[in-house]
Every structure is written in structure tokens, then in C-alpha cells.
Design a protein around this motif. Structure first.
Motif, PDB file in Angstrom:
ATOM      1  N   PHE A  28       3.509  18.489   4.354  1.00 40.33           N
ATOM      2  CA  PHE A  28       3.879  17.052   4.216  1.00 40.33           C
ATOM      3  C   PHE A  28       4.664  16.767   3.105  1.00 40.33           C
ATOM      4  N   ASP A  29       4.388  17.127   2.027  1.00 41.80           N
ATOM      5  CA  ASP A  29       5.156  16.916   0.667  1.00 41.80           C
ATOM      6  C   ASP A  29       6.595  17.334   0.825  1.00 41.80           C
ATOM      7  N   GLU A  30       6.690  18.630   1.186  1.00 40.65           N
ATOM      8  CA  GLU A  30       7.984  19.088   1.518  1.00 40.65           C
ATOM      9  C   GLU A  30       8.918  18.196   2.216  1.00 40.65           C
ATOM     10  N   GLN A  31       8.346  17.797   3.570  1.00 43.33           N
ATOM     11  CA  GLN A  31       9.043  17.010   4.527  1.00 43.33           C
ATOM     12  C   GLN A  31       9.443  15.626   3.914  1.00 43.33           C
ATOM     13  N   THR A  68       7.530   3.017   2.473  1.00 47.91           N
ATOM     14  CA  THR A  68       6.510   2.834   3.605  1.00 47.91           C
ATOM     15  C   THR A  68       7.130   3.826   4.849  1.00 47.91           C
ATOM     16  N   TYR A  69       8.342   3.337   4.853  1.00 44.39           N
ATOM     17  CA  TYR A  69       9.157   3.824   6.197  1.00 44.39           C
ATOM     18  C   TYR A  69       9.309   5.383   5.960  1.00 44.39           C
ATOM     19  N   ILE A  70       9.868   5.690   4.813  1.00 39.30           N
ATOM     20  CA  ILE A  70       9.912   7.266   4.468  1.00 39.30           C
ATOM     21  C   ILE A  70       8.712   8.119   4.752  1.00 39.30           C
ATOM     22  N   TYR A  71       7.679   7.366   4.391  1.00 37.77           N
ATOM     23  CA  TYR A  71       6.155   8.031   4.533  1.00 37.77           C
ATOM     24  C   TYR A  71       5.942   8.157   6.019  1.00 37.77           C
ATOM     25  N   SER A  72       6.331   7.202   6.797  1.00 35.51           N
ATOM     26  CA  SER A  72       5.861   7.084   8.325  1.00 35.51           C
ATOM     27  C   SER A  72       6.915   7.922   8.900  1.00 35.51           C
ATOM     28  N   CYS A  73       7.923   8.117   8.566  1.00 36.60           N
ATOM     29  CA  CYS A  73       9.057   8.951   9.224  1.00 36.60           C
ATOM     30  C   CYS A  73       8.405  10.400   8.932  1.00 36.60           C
ATOM     31  N   THR A  74       7.987  10.705   7.781  1.00 36.00           N
ATOM     32  CA  THR A  74       7.543  11.970   7.469  1.00 36.00           C
ATOM     33  C   THR A  74       6.129  12.224   8.321  1.00 36.00           C
ATOM     34  N   ALA A  75       5.583  11.226   8.685  1.00 41.90           N
ATOM     35  CA  ALA A  75       4.423  11.571   9.552  1.00 41.90           C
ATOM     36  C   ALA A  75       4.913  11.784  10.892  1.00 41.90           C
ATOM     37  N   CYS A 274       0.124   5.992  11.659  1.00 38.90           N
ATOM     38  CA  CYS A 274       1.038   6.923  10.958  1.00 38.90           C
ATOM     39  C   CYS A 274       1.636   6.463   9.905  1.00 38.90           C
ATOM     40  N   GLY A 275       0.690   6.305   8.800  1.00 40.85           N
ATOM     41  CA  GLY A 275       1.371   5.669   7.347  1.00 40.85           C
ATOM     42  C   GLY A 275       0.447   5.979   6.439  1.00 40.85           C
TER      43      GLY A 275
END
Lengths: 302, 102
Positions: A28-31, A68-75, A274-275
Motif C-alpha cells: 500500500f505505502d509504495e503504491q 483523499t483522492y490519491i488514497y482512494s485511488c491507491t485502494a 475504499c478510503g
């Protein structure tokens, strides 16, 4: 191949990263770092200063939305890497942009650009007054509307989360009054959401029209999985309907409760938030049905 | 109006203790009637609401949330013991809860 019992829900923006659900997920962290880097290059170089246990920009509304968007896209990326494909995707409030990324409607960079243009279009249109949003739990919609009418408040109900849980948007001074009167009227929980724009209300219609003009050059594609509108619970199919949805999502009221119910009627039995937050997981406790609502980590680690 | 028996009291107490132990990831042995919901357990009003829904279903209660909300404004709850007392009053009086103040 989509799992016909599975739905991904992309939540609204949040400022809280304490115990965030991605922290124990391999990769997760890498993505996240990779997408954060792209985000910093695309819309705001300062984003690269973000750190889960350090600088999170809690007072900056636009950066909060980007993150938040970047986090959700990572998910979304992580879920795809685990071969999870939902039948439906939905974006709660400003989670709509991540939902569109997840469904393949817009690229990651286009999603960031939509957030930037939406924020500035609305901000530019609201030259007079201060605005905000709040949450009210324990009253029904008629009770809230009666208070709004009785006191002549410039506030609208802009989302229903559960039978007795509502979001309201409007002028800040009137919002404060509504929250106070609601407590007196028997609301069990009221909270100012601490945002400066009255999303999903008529007050930002002019800004939404300007947003429509500004996004004319951005590309929307037909999606990979089906997106549900939180406005009228229709299934969005064409690229044009997606474009229209991000515009009307800004100034028309939503109904998460009806959307949740609609997906239950369509035999969805597993929802994944997914957030960063677990607010929709908590909200699900107040929506009856034979289903499970997971946070990202509990879904992937089950 | 329901009659509150010793069994009801015991059931309500057990449900409340178990609920907060699970929701707040606390050791149930550390919870007692004097435990502060906010300060000791980091609980919130949403948990209170969730408990009300649990009791509404379990005892088939006819009560509007706003009746409980109005009562709670006049009789704020801080500890587990106070919360149990309020839940028992809700079960006993349902929508006539506010009549207790007359």
C-alpha cells in the motif's frame, strides 16, 4: 470478471489518517507514494511533503481533497491487484472522482484536474457570505425541513445517510443556528463538518455551471464497471452521462441511503469502503439488510 | 409500558458492557458503572444511537429518537451506569419518556 455481489464505495474527503486502513496492507505505502508523486507533479508540488504521521494539511480543503483522492485511488489499484472486480462502483459525495478512476472513466491525472477545477469554480462563484456543511442524526427529514422553514434558514438537506441521518449545506451562520435548534428539537448528534463550500446545494449551482465550461476539454470514457448515481440511483452508462454526473453532483442533493438500498435490492451483499475513513462502515449499522460493509483492511485481510 | 424485572436489568447491563467492550476495544473487566463513556472509553453519541437501535429491536420499542434526544438534553449521560439507567427508562416508558419530567 465482476463479482456480482460486490460493490466498491469511495468516501468523501477526510482529514484523519490515524490508524488508516492501508497501513498494514502489503504494497500500500509504495503504491500510495507512487500516486502521490504523480499528484505532486500534476497539480501541486507541495503534496510531496505529505506524511501519514506528519504533515497532512488538515486545514487546507483542496489538498485534503487531493490526498483523499490519491488514497482512494491507491485502494482501487490494490484491490485490482488482488483481482477484485465489483459489479457496482459509487462515489459518496466528492468520492465521485475516485469512483470514476476506479471504473476507468477518467485517468488518475484527469481526476486530480476535476478536483482542482471543481474547487476553484465553486470558490470563485461564492463571493459573498461564508458557507459550510453539517451532519444531523436523530431527526427525520420533515423535522429538519420544518426547522429550516420556521426559522427561514438558508440551508438545504443535501444527503440522507440512513433513516435518521442527514447532511445539510448552506450559509454558515444559518447552518450553526440549524444545528443548535436541532439539538433542542431532539437530535442525538450534530456536527459541523468544517468545510467552507456548501456542496450538493443550490448555492453552488452557478459555480457548477462554470465548472461544466472549464472541464469541456477533459476526456471521459465509457466505464469498465457500472457506476451508480447518488442523485437518482440510475446506472450510468455513457461517457457523456459521467461528465454530466460530476457536474450535477456539485449542486444537486444526494441520497446515500437510497443508493445503499438500491444496491441491496440488486443482491449486493459485500460493500468495501475504499478510503481512509470508516464512516460508511459505521453508517451501515443503521441500514438494515443482509450484507456486510468492510473497511479496506478488514476486507483484504479477512 | 413494560415492567422492568431483575432479568431485564441484568440483560441491559450485559448488552451495554459487551457493546462498549467490543466497540471501544476495551477489556470488559475494566468497565464498571462509574466508567466515563467519553473520557475512559473514547465513546461517542453514535454509539449511544447504535445501542438505542439494538434495544428498540430487542424489546420491540415504540419510541421516536427525538423523544430520547430531548430527554438526553435535560438528563445528560456521562457514565456507563447512567446510560444503563436511561436505557431502562426508555424500555419502561417508550414514547412517554418526557412525561417523567412533568
Amino acid at each position: 470478471m465482476a463479482d456480482t455481489s460486490l460493490s466498491f464505495i469511495f468516501p468523501a474527503f477526510t482529514r484523519d489518517y490515524i490508524d488508516h486502513p492501508g497501513q498494514n496492507l502489503p504494497g500500500f505505502d509504495e503504491q500510495f507514494s507512487q500516486l502521490l508523486h504523480t499528484g505532486a507533479e500534476t497539480v501541486d508540488s507541495v503534496l510531496s511533503d505529505f506524511h501519514f504521521n506528519g504533515q497532512t494539511f488538515p486545514e487546507d480543503e483542496l489538498r485534503t481533497q487531493y490526498l483523499t483522492y490519491i488514497y482512494s485511488c491507491t485502494a482501487s489499484v490494490i484491490l485490482r491487484k488482488h483481482n477484485f472486480y465489483p459489479l457496482y462502483t459509487a462515489g459518496y459525495s466528492m468520492g465521485i472522482y475516485a469512483a470514476m478512476f476506479d471504473a476507468g472513466v477518467v485517468s488518475f491525472e484527469t481526476g486530480l484536474e476535476l478536483i482542482r477545477l471543481a474547487y476553484h469554480s465553486l470558490l470563485d462563484s461564492l463571493k459573498i457570505g461564508r458557507f459550510g456543511m453539517g451532519i444531523l442524526i436523530g431527526l427525520n427529514s420533515e423535522d429538519i425541513q420544518q426547522l429550516i422553514n420556521h426559522f427561514g434558514l438558508r440551508v438545504e438537506i443535501t444527503n440522507q445517510n440512513a433513516p435518521h441521518s442527514f447532511v445539510v449545506s448552506g450559509f454558515r451562520e444559518d447552518l450553526t443556528k440549524l444545528l443548535e435548534h436541532s439539538k433542542e428539537e431532539g437530535a442525538l448528534h450534530v456536527r459541523d463538518l468544517g468545510v467552507s463550500l456548501p456542496y450538493h446545494s443550490r448555492f453552488v449551482k452557478e459555480g457548477a455551471m462554470e465548472f461544466a465550461r472549464r472541464i469541456g476539454h477533459l476526456k471521459f470514457s465509457s466505464q469498465g464497471n457500472q457506476i451508480i448515481s447518488l442523485i437518482d440511483q440510475t446506472i450510468l452508462v455513457t461517457a457523456e452521462s459521467m461528465r454530466n454526473e460530476v457536474i450535477r453532483n456539485l449542486f444537486q442533493p444526494l441520497n446515500w441511503f437510497s443508493t445503499n438500498r438500491m444496491m441491496l435490492d440488486k443482491k449486493i451483499t459485500t460493500f468495501v469502503e475504499c478510503g481512509t475513513s470508516k464512516d460508511l462502515v459505521k453508517n451501515a449499522k443503521f441500514v438494515d439488510g443482509n450484507y456486510r460493509f468492510f473497511a479496506l483492511d478488514s476486507f483484504l485481510l479477512q | 409500558m413494560a415492567t422492568i424485572t431483575e432479568r431485564t436489568k441484568s440483560e441491559v447491563k450485559e448488552i451495554v458492557y459487551s457493546f462498549f467492550a467490543e466497540e471501544c476495544e476495551a477489556d470488559i473487566e475494566q468497565i464498571n458503572d462509574n466508567t466515563s463513556i467519553i473520557n475512559d472509553l473514547d465513546g461517542d453519541s453514535l454509539m449511544f444511537l447504535e445501542l438505542i437501535e439494538i434495544f428498540k429491536k430487542k424489546y420491540n420499542l415504540d419510541i421516536e429518537l427525538k423523544v430520547i434526544g430531548k430527554y438526553a438534553v435535560k438528563h445528560p449521560v456521562a457514565t456507563i451506569g447512567q446510560l444503563i439507567e436511561m436505557q431502562l427508562l426508555i424500555i419502561e416508558h417508550e414514547n412517554r419518556l418526557m412525561e417523567l419530567d412533568k
